[in-house]
Design an enzyme around this catalytic site. Structure first.
Site, PDB file in Angstrom:
ATOM      1  CB  CYS A 231      -0.946   0.074   5.152  1.00  0.00           C
ATOM      2  SG  CYS A 231       0.692  -0.542   4.685  1.00  0.00           S
TER       3      CYS A 231
ATOM      4  CD  GLU B 261      -1.252  -2.258   2.265  1.00  0.00           C
ATOM      5  OE1 GLU B 261      -0.073  -2.622   2.072  1.00  0.00           O
ATOM      6  OE2 GLU B 261      -1.991  -2.774   3.120  1.00  0.00           O
TER       7      GLU B 261
ATOM      8  CB  CYS C 204      -0.476  -3.444   8.839  1.00  0.00           C
ATOM      9  SG  CYS C 204       0.629  -2.174   8.178  1.00  0.00           S
TER      10      CYS C 204
END
Ligand SMILES: [Zn+2]
Length: 149
Positions: free
Chosen positions: A86, A55, A83
């Protein structure tokens, strides 16, 4: 089977390339006006950069291409639930819509763990669509970790 939307197809192809390079297979693409303008492969090992998640790579490439830090007219497609890092980057970039494939109960921060976008301190909430291409995305990860055992 229902055909996958083209951006998720592309993100899965990027994820497969990451696996071939020895990285955990996660891929992302940024879409603007219906066109893919940037891709990102998970590459922390290759780049010696713990922040080089798919990302982040895709957001950096799109922002550089457009010459601005806000991507409010862009969508991000990624093969795995983002996560916390990101999710933060997605909020900072003002991504309009987030599409992701497989859930990540261990490292995910959208529907698991910190549930970043649900926090009152989160300043930007994209529209979120989960489970697109989930089976294939999870299969890539499963095959990768089985092969490494
Ligand atoms: Zn991440």
């Amino acid at each position: 089977m229902f055909p996958l939307p083209a951006p998720m197809r592309a993100a899965l192809d990027v994820a497969a390339q990451a696996a071939a390079a020895g990285e955990v297979p996660v891929g992302a693409v940024v879409v603007r006006d219906g066109a893919i303008i940037a891709t990102g492969a998970n590459a922390p090992r290759r780049l010696h950069d713990p922040t080089a998640h798919a990302e982040i790579q895709a957001i950096r490439a799109a922002a550089a291409l457009l010459g601005r830090d806000r991507l409010e007219d862009c969508d991000l497609w990624v093969t795995l639930e983002p996560c916390a890092m990101c999710a933060g980057a997605i909020a900072h970039a003002r991504i309009a819509r987030l599409y992701y494939g497989a859930s990540d109960p261990k490292g995910g921060a959208v529907e698991h763990g910190p549930r970043f976008f649900a926090q009152p301190t989160c300043h930007h909430l994209p529209d979120i669509y989960a489970g697109i291409g989930e089976g294939e995305a999870a299969g890539l990860l499963r095959d990768f970790f089985v092969a490494r055992r």
